[in-house]
Motif scaffolding. Sequence first.
Motif, short mmCIF file in Angstrom:
data_model
loop_
_atom_site.label_atom_id
_atom_site.label_comp_id
_atom_site.label_asym_id
_atom_site.label_seq_id
_atom_site.Cartn_x
_atom_site.Cartn_y
_atom_site.Cartn_z
N LEU A 384 0.84 -1.17 0.34
CA LEU A 384 0.27 0.14 -0.15
C LEU A 384 1.06 1.17 -0.02
O LEU A 384 0.87 2.32 -1.01
CB LEU A 384 -1.13 -0.40 1.38
CG LEU A 384 -2.60 -0.98 1.31
CD1 LEU A 384 -3.11 -0.98 2.68
CD2 LEU A 384 -3.29 -0.88 0.11
N ALA A 385 2.30 1.11 0.96
CA ALA A 385 2.82 2.41 0.64
C ALA A 385 3.58 2.95 -0.68
O ALA A 385 3.72 4.23 -1.10
CB ALA A 385 3.98 1.88 1.83
N LEU A 403 11.84 -4.04 -3.36
CA LEU A 403 12.24 -4.11 -4.56
C LEU A 403 10.75 -5.16 -4.84
O LEU A 403 9.26 -5.39 -6.27
CB LEU A 403 13.00 -4.48 -5.64
CG LEU A 403 13.65 -5.45 -6.79
CD1 LEU A 403 12.57 -4.26 -7.42
CD2 LEU A 403 14.53 -5.83 -7.11
N GLN A 404 10.88 -5.99 -3.99
CA GLN A 404 10.49 -7.01 -4.59
C GLN A 404 8.48 -6.68 -4.55
O GLN A 404 7.03 -6.78 -5.52
CB GLN A 404 10.01 -8.63 -4.22
CG GLN A 404 11.41 -9.22 -3.98
CD GLN A 404 11.73 -9.66 -3.25
OE1 GLN A 404 10.97 -10.44 -2.25
NE2 GLN A 404 13.33 -10.89 -3.39
N CYS A 405 7.91 -6.31 -3.29
CA CYS A 405 6.65 -5.28 -2.84
C CYS A 405 6.38 -4.06 -4.21
O CYS A 405 5.07 -4.46 -4.34
CB CYS A 405 6.84 -4.87 -2.12
SG CYS A 405 6.72 -5.15 0.19
N ALA A 406 7.37 -3.55 -4.70
CA ALA A 406 7.20 -2.63 -6.17
C ALA A 406 6.64 -3.56 -6.94
O ALA A 406 5.66 -3.29 -7.77
CB ALA A 406 8.56 -1.72 -5.90
N GLU A 409 2.80 -4.66 -6.14
CA GLU A 409 1.76 -3.65 -6.34
C GLU A 409 1.57 -3.47 -8.12
O GLU A 409 0.37 -3.13 -8.80
CB GLU A 409 2.64 -2.39 -5.48
CG GLU A 409 1.65 -1.41 -5.63
CD GLU A 409 2.14 -0.17 -7.38
OE1 GLU A 409 0.42 0.10 -6.75
OE2 GLU A 409 2.79 -0.13 -7.40
N PHE A 410 2.81 -3.28 -8.72
CA PHE A 410 2.75 -3.06 -9.86
C PHE A 410 1.48 -3.90 -10.88
O PHE A 410 1.40 -3.26 -11.57
CB PHE A 410 4.24 -2.93 -10.91
CG PHE A 410 4.18 -1.72 -12.03
CD1 PHE A 410 4.45 -1.00 -11.98
CD2 PHE A 410 4.26 -2.92 -13.34
CE1 PHE A 410 4.46 -0.25 -13.16
CE2 PHE A 410 4.24 -2.27 -14.79
CZ PHE A 410 4.01 -0.42 -14.49
N ALA A 411 2.36 -5.07 -10.53
CA ALA A 411 1.64 -6.40 -11.53
C ALA A 411 -0.28 -6.28 -11.03
O ALA A 411 -1.08 -6.68 -12.00
CB ALA A 411 2.18 -7.60 -10.43
N ASN A 421 1.89 -11.81 -5.98
CA ASN A 421 2.02 -11.50 -4.49
C ASN A 421 3.43 -13.16 -5.12
O ASN A 421 3.52 -13.20 -5.82
CB ASN A 421 1.03 -13.56 -3.82
CG ASN A 421 1.18 -12.19 -2.66
OD1 ASN A 421 2.29 -11.53 -2.17
ND2 ASN A 421 -0.04 -12.15 -1.85
N SER A 422 3.78 -13.11 -4.18
CA SER A 422 5.67 -13.69 -4.53
C SER A 422 5.14 -15.16 -2.90
O SER A 422 4.02 -15.70 -2.02
CB SER A 422 6.10 -13.12 -2.69
OG SER A 422 7.91 -13.89 -2.42
N THR A 423 5.44 -16.53 -4.15
CA THR A 423 5.77 -17.15 -3.27
C THR A 423 6.57 -17.84 -2.20
O THR A 423 6.20 -18.58 -1.55
CB THR A 423 6.60 -18.14 -4.25
OG1 THR A 423 8.20 -18.15 -3.45
CG2 THR A 423 6.05 -18.43 -5.93
#
Length: 600
Positions: A384-385, A403-406, A409-411, A421-423
């Motif tokens: 969200l940030a 980076l992974q959160c970015a 979010e973009f996806a 999401n991340s596995t």
Amino acid sequence: MKYILVTGGVISGIGKGVIASSLGTILKSSGVRVTSIKIDPYINIDAGTFSPYEHGEVFVLNDGGEVDLDLGNYERFLDITLHRDNNITTGKIYQHVINKERRGDYLGKTVQVVPHITDGIQEWVERVAKVPVDGDNTTPDVCIIELGGTIGDIEGMPFVEAFRQFQFRVKRDNFCCVHVSLVPQPKATGEQKTKPTQSSIRELRGLGLSPDLVVCRSSLPITETVKEKVSLFCHVEPEQVLSIHDLSSIYRVPLLLEEQGVSQFLMNRLKLHPQMNIPKRFMASWRELADRYDRLLREVTIALVGKYTKLEDAYASVIKALQHSSLAVSHRLNLRYIEAADLEMETLAEDPCKYHEAWHQLVSANGILVPGGFGARGTEGKVLAVNWARKKKVPFLGICLGLQCAVIEFARNELKMVDANSTELYPETKHPVVIDMPEHNTGQMGGTMRLGLRKTLFKTDKSLMKKLYGNADYVEERHRHRYEVNPALVEEFEKHGMKFVGRSEDGERMEIMELEDHPFFVGVQYHPEYISRPIRPSPPYFGFLLASSGKLQGYVNRGFRKSPHMSYSGSEDDELCHFVDSMQLHGQTPVKDATKKSGD
């Protein structure tokens, strides 16, 4: 080889690491080659499996060693590169001795703490102290050893006994003991109390070590009366009692020590012969750095959105890197710690005040940073940030998990992968945009990640980060992660404007991400904070602070360097350019050479 042992008394966390680093800085300023060792009496093999709440951040070295955060202090202060063996733990020593016993090296003898463990400690120290740390293959002159914990801790006893023996092994002229102790000042009386220090040193002497210097840590400078009292009861001369009170910044600690004659004392005590006569010039430049920090007036507000925000040491290197860069852009750092989970809707239902306060802190910041971390807690808050930073054009820097959160979010919002999401966080996701690296997923926790110095190649000249790195073709930074951006989806991301401008040597791992049509939106898979230095801030952090303080465009317009006519006595922006020019980011000129010098 000369050795300086730094011990602590009364309480832990008293600042032994900063004192040890400052002693090394002063010696190095006199032309003495310095290395450092940190001893942690815990049984863990290394710091890699610690929760950040247990022992602060895990610091990563070039060789992939996961070590105590104090080694970060040593590297930053001394500007040296240390190795995994520079961090000694009880676990490492016992493992070493047990392996020797299994091989039969002790010829059937009963293996005991004395002499086998204590001998193992001494041999380890002597071996590591001779390892070059400056890249010139020259053996250091002095090894500064910090013994973690406090004198009297049961787990530290084998190390104290080892150094009791060690002082005779290397002879008096080659061994010096510095004891750092608290001098409390209760508000009820306002009087500085020396009894805890007396008791601590009495115990140290009872264990066979006598301090050559007593460093009194206090909130205010200790008085001459207190200094004389410590001298009288602790068997040292008054000039061997030093006062280190709370200061405006840690950059002033070496200056305060030098003002009390530490350099000359150590030179005489250890019979050192400096190879160059530069202490005055060096200390003048260090004083300039400290003065610059104190006179900053303008402020830049950075929101650090993480999950370990209750303990500042959990993000020690991140905070230092931000401070280095804020100093370079002539702004005082106002760092806001925002618990990522407080930004999530669950918090709104449970505690609306906490939720709204967290969002208020976030939206009013000049820049948003999402650092590394592990686990699912707070991850949705980080996403969200990131969304706020991207849509509102707020400068953003994501480190590893950031980076992974970015990418997540973009996806979700641009590629319409609503459950991306991340596995690591949600193994059953239909859109795994972040996946684990099979070769680093062995089922064991310690030392199995992608660790240490790795090369990142720039894939385009149209990269802001490449220019911030001095137009290098590649950079080398430290890593610490076991998950990565899914390479199968990179083409789709890039079609929508998320560019992966830096990749691993094989092209499979996404290392640097930049977003088109945004003033500064950068994510890096590595940890650039690990090699940031006070006078050579990390380029990603430096660019982030430039953007957050509104100076990035001006810096870009000047071609990422100062104009020839600018002088240090000019405007604040001129001063910034002079500072950046003089520090030569990461010691690099803008040619094909890479920077010298990580993770979830």
